[in-house]
Design a protein around this motif. Structure first.
Motif, PDB file in Angstrom:
ATOM      1  N   ILE A   7     -49.664 -82.453  -3.206  1.00 40.01           N
ATOM      2  CA  ILE A   7     -49.704 -81.454  -1.962  1.00 40.01           C
ATOM      3  C   ILE A   7     -48.995 -82.020  -0.942  1.00 40.01           C
ATOM      4  O   ILE A   7     -48.756 -83.200  -0.592  1.00 40.01           O
ATOM      5  CB  ILE A   7     -51.291 -81.596  -1.551  1.00 40.01           C
ATOM      6  N   ASP A   8     -48.245 -81.267  -0.237  1.00 40.61           N
ATOM      7  CA  ASP A   8     -47.242 -81.640   0.865  1.00 40.61           C
ATOM      8  C   ASP A   8     -48.231 -82.555   1.541  1.00 40.61           C
ATOM      9  O   ASP A   8     -49.219 -81.974   2.357  1.00 40.61           O
ATOM     10  CB  ASP A   8     -46.647 -80.474   1.529  1.00 40.61           C
ATOM     11  N   PRO A   9     -47.682 -83.744   2.086  1.00 39.39           N
ATOM     12  CA  PRO A   9     -48.286 -84.514   3.039  1.00 39.39           C
ATOM     13  C   PRO A   9     -48.955 -83.964   4.186  1.00 39.39           C
ATOM     14  O   PRO A   9     -50.140 -84.329   4.788  1.00 39.39           O
ATOM     15  CB  PRO A   9     -47.353 -85.701   3.164  1.00 39.39           C
ATOM     16  N   SER A  10     -47.961 -83.224   4.959  1.00 37.81           N
ATOM     17  CA  SER A  10     -48.735 -82.765   6.189  1.00 37.81           C
ATOM     18  C   SER A  10     -49.566 -81.613   5.951  1.00 37.81           C
ATOM     19  O   SER A  10     -50.839 -81.741   6.649  1.00 37.81           O
ATOM     20  CB  SER A  10     -47.399 -81.853   6.976  1.00 37.81           C
TER      21      SER A  10
ATOM     22  N   VAL B 223     -51.361 -80.975 -13.588  1.00 35.67           N
ATOM     23  CA  VAL B 223     -52.845 -81.008 -13.066  1.00 35.67           C
ATOM     24  C   VAL B 223     -52.335 -80.983 -11.750  1.00 35.67           C
ATOM     25  O   VAL B 223     -51.301 -81.588 -11.065  1.00 35.67           O
ATOM     26  CB  VAL B 223     -53.516 -82.273 -13.641  1.00 35.67           C
ATOM     27  N   LEU B 224     -53.209 -80.763 -10.645  1.00 34.94           N
ATOM     28  CA  LEU B 224     -53.041 -81.022  -9.079  1.00 34.94           C
ATOM     29  C   LEU B 224     -53.812 -82.181  -8.651  1.00 34.94           C
ATOM     30  O   LEU B 224     -54.880 -82.401  -9.234  1.00 34.94           O
ATOM     31  CB  LEU B 224     -53.640 -79.764  -8.594  1.00 34.94           C
TER      32      LEU B 224
ATOM     33  N   VAL C 264     -43.913 -82.326 -10.807  1.00 36.81           N
ATOM     34  CA  VAL C 264     -43.259 -80.755 -11.336  1.00 36.81           C
ATOM     35  C   VAL C 264     -43.406 -79.858 -10.307  1.00 36.81           C
ATOM     36  O   VAL C 264     -42.737 -78.695 -10.527  1.00 36.81           O
ATOM     37  CB  VAL C 264     -43.595 -80.332 -12.753  1.00 36.81           C
ATOM     38  N   GLY C 265     -43.876 -79.962  -9.273  1.00 30.34           N
ATOM     39  CA  GLY C 265     -44.081 -79.142  -8.029  1.00 30.34           C
ATOM     40  C   GLY C 265     -44.936 -79.769  -6.827  1.00 30.34           C
ATOM     41  O   GLY C 265     -45.537 -80.885  -6.961  1.00 30.34           O
ATOM     42  N   VAL C 266     -44.724 -79.135  -5.685  1.00 32.36           N
ATOM     43  CA  VAL C 266     -45.316 -79.650  -4.522  1.00 32.36           C
ATOM     44  C   VAL C 266     -46.049 -78.121  -4.037  1.00 32.36           C
ATOM     45  O   VAL C 266     -45.061 -77.257  -3.806  1.00 32.36           O
ATOM     46  CB  VAL C 266     -44.314 -80.156  -3.588  1.00 32.36           C
ATOM     47  N   VAL C 267     -47.110 -78.259  -3.534  1.00 36.63           N
ATOM     48  CA  VAL C 267     -47.939 -77.311  -2.722  1.00 36.63           C
ATOM     49  C   VAL C 267     -47.724 -77.289  -1.339  1.00 36.63           C
ATOM     50  O   VAL C 267     -47.883 -78.299  -0.595  1.00 36.63           O
ATOM     51  CB  VAL C 267     -49.637 -77.270  -3.053  1.00 36.63           C
TER      52      VAL C 267
END
Length: 680
Positions: free
Chosen positions: A580-583, A630-631, A669-672
């Motif tokens: 998850i994007d830190p901000s 996984v998230l 593999v990805g960022v929300v």
């Protein structure tokens, strides 16, 4: 003492048979041995009639060899006396003069008839049956072993029972294999009997004329009668042994001896006995037929038919007889209570689907028991017994799965058909459908086209497997609802036997049984196995000293099980994650609020949709790489994010502590991403 005698009887007997072949015996001893031979063959024949299954007389092949050798030894001993002294004892003389009336022709005819009966009819048939029985038994052995293993895995039998069944299957294969070879002893014995008779007649006539100076007629009369008597004396036991061989190889497993079984089954049809009796009476009216025997036998058959009728009426009356007056209310009440009781797990079947429930280990009931064992190993809960019954209210070929009396799933399983899953199914006839668990397109095709469907590249599933797979999916998804407080008590008692400190510290001092149940249900709701209860209880004991808030207790248990949670999603030693994007994560932490059902993240509708859409894009990117992801998020956010995204995306949500506790390689593999400014 008796046991020692029994142990030595066979070895002594075999040594005696060998001595018969080389040592002359007196006529009186030969008489005794011939009588023993006849009665031993009779005892063996009667024994084969009274056993319930062939394995009850497993020594028969070895005994057949010993008795055949004994009979051939008697042939050698009697031949020595006939040719040497012209006299071989009273038994042979009686058979030569009394049994055949002193006539060479009658004796020869009787002997030939016995030989034909034994060699052509009984021995040939027994040999063929033994050969086929051995072949079929050996072919069926792997399937029987697999059935035993399936029953053991399903919990239908214990380890001891499985070993006993395997030993019985192995013994059965060994027995029929031995009988296949032993039947050759009977065939060889019949051929040897014919050759011995021919040799004795030729040798006796030659000895009588050359050595004793007898006339041709006297020599033929004397030695032929003695030889035929000797042949009859040995051929009758040989015939009894041939019949015994045929009896035991044609015998299938039964619940009673042959006489009882035959009497019961022959008398099961009143109409057959009545028609046969009337036919016998009618045949007595044919001119030239003996009237009295036909009438007597016909009357006996009619009388037997009437007895069967009376017995059948008595059994039907007993079956229809109502229960005693005092018992009616009690039984009716029990039946009503049973019908009123809400079962934890049920399968309702349409009337045309009851054929899948046959009571065998490979039908629906057996597969459901195996499923209970599998779920117990995977999730750590004991699934309650599944009640299976039919319902006339269901459409044809339909089944329904209920939990606590409420329908949770429904499907179809048409009779005489199998489910084919694949893309190239257009050429196959059948009814198009959708597989109920994974939503795959399929088609119910006729069972006889199973091979054609497999050749077309389709995956073919039988009806029972479809129902059991559907049930497994329902049970796994509703495991939390199925975990009762009594189940928790039983599980706790099990842990107490191996780790009493973990249980005694937790309950009832820190948490009640109801609170422990709520935690375990929370874990199961997230598909977390609870089979490592000692570790879960230890984590709960530490957390409960600080707070008994359910969400915190569940997170503490999850952190204790961190490596096991991560292991389910590993690709080798690599865990692919979506961050998850830190901000965005910071904004979520600021918007975290407690609520009655657990913590929640305050986001407006637009931001929530953007977060979910961004997560879907990241998961799709992982799928394109051929891997699942996984998230991961902060521990404080994990429960709230799980409730937010898992119902819509199905992704597993892990905390940083859970991931790092597993000591694995992590690949992002990805960022929300989202609009954090809208966080409240």
């Amino acid at each position: 003492m008796n046991r020692n005698l029994a142990k030595l009887a066979v070895p002594i007997g075999v040594v005696g048979i060998i001595l018969l072949l080389v040592v002359p015996v007196p006529a009186w001893l030969l008489d005794i041995l011939i009588i023993v031979n006849i009665l031993l063959a009779l005892v063996i024949l009667l024994t084969t009639m009274f056993i319930r299954k062939p394995l009850d007389f497993s020594v028969f092949p070895s005994l057949l060899l010993a008795v055949t050798l004994f009979r051939l030894g008697l042939n050698v001993a009697s031949t020595r006396l006939v040719l040497g002294e012209g006299y071989a004892g009273q038994v042979i003389e009686a058979f030569g003069h009394v049994a055949v009336g002193g006539s060479i022709i009658i004796g020869s005819v009787i002997f030939l008839i016995l030989v034909v009966i034994q060699f052509v009819v009984v021995t040939k048939g027994a040999e063929r049956v033994a050969e086929v029985g051995a072949r079929f038994t050996l072919d069926a052995m792997p399937g029987k072993q697999m059935a035993i293993d399936a029953d053991l895995n399903a919990g239908l039998i214990s380890d001891i029972q499985a070993r006993e069944r395997r030993a019985e299957v192995s013994s059965e294969a060994d027995f029929y294999g031995a009988m296949d070879g032993a039947s050759k002893f009977v065939k060889g014995d019949a051929i040897a009997g014919i050759l011995i008779i021919v040799i004795n007649i030729i040798g006796g006539i030659a000895i009588g004329m050359i050595q004793r100076g007898m006339e041709m007629g006297d020599a033929v009369s004397t030695y032929t009668l003695l030889t035929i008597g000797d042949g009859l004396v040995t051929q009758i036991p040989a015939l009894l042994m041939a019949v015994s061989t045929g009896m035991i190889v044609t015998r299938s497993t039964a619940d009673a001896d042959m006489g009882t079984t035959a009497g019961t089954q022959l008398a099961q049809s009143r109409n057959a006995l009545m028609i046969a009796g009337c036919a016998a009476i009618v045949m007595s009216l044919i001119p030239g037929m003996p009237m009295i025997p036909f009438i007597v036998i016909g009357a006996l058959l009619v009388w037997a038919a009437q007895k069967v009728k009376v017995r059948t009426a008595r059994e039907e009356k007993a079956a229809a007889q109502p229960a005693p007056e005092g018992m009616t209310m009690a039984e009716t009440t029990e039946e009503l209570i049973e019908q009123m009781r809400v079962h934890a797990l049920e399968i309702l079947l349409a009337p045309d689907l009851v054929d899948v429930v046959s009571g065998a280990s490979d039908d629906l009931l057996g597969r459901v028991k195996a499923l209970r064992r599998t779920i117990a190993m995977d999730l750590g809960i004991v699934v309650p017994p599944v009640r299976t019954r039919d319902s006339i209210e269901l459409p044809a070929s339909c089944y329904v799965i209920r939990i606590a009396g409420v329908e949770v799933a429904r499907g179809i399983a048409p009779g005489g058909r199998v489910l084919a899953l694949g893309d190239a199914l257009e050429a196959l006839p059948g009814t198009a459908t959708v597989e109920p668990v994974f939503g795959l397109p399929g088609k119910w095709v006729p069972s006889e086209l199973r091979h054609s469907a497999e050749m077309a590249g389709a995956t073919v599933i039988d009806r029972v497997s479809v129902i059991v797979t559907h049930l497994s999916s329902v049970v796994t998804a509703n495991a939390a609802r199925l975990l009762s407080r009594e189940d928790v008590r039983v599980l706790s008692d099990g842990v107490k036997q191996v780790n009493p400190a973990a249980v005694e510290e937790l309950t009832p001092g820190l948490l009640s049984l109801a609170e422990v149940q709520r935690v375990l249900q929370g874990l199961l709701a997230e598909q977390v196995a609870i089979n490592d209860l000692p570790r879960i209880f230890e984590a709960l004991s530490l957390r409960a000293k600080v707070s008994v808030e359910p969400e915190g207790l569940i997170e503490s248990a999850r952190q204790a099980l961190g490596p096991a949670l991560v292991a389910k999603h590993l690709d080798g030693r690599t865990l692919r994650v979506v961050m998850i994007d830190p901000s965005l994560e910071q904004g979520m932490l600021e918007g975290l609020r407690p609520a009655e059902q657990g913590t929640q993240i305050l986001l407006d509708q637009r931001s929530m949709e953007q977060v979910i859409e961004s997560l879907r894009v990241s998961l799709a990117h992982a799928d394109a790489l051929g891997a699942s992801a996984v998230l991961v998020c902060a521990p404080a956010l994990r429960p709230a994010i799980h409730r937010l995204v898992t119902p819509q995306t199905g992704v597993a949500v892990l905390s940083y502590q859970e991931v790092t506790s597993a000591n694995v390689e992590i690949e992002t593999v990805g960022v929300v991403r989202g609009v954090t400014a809208s966080a409240a």
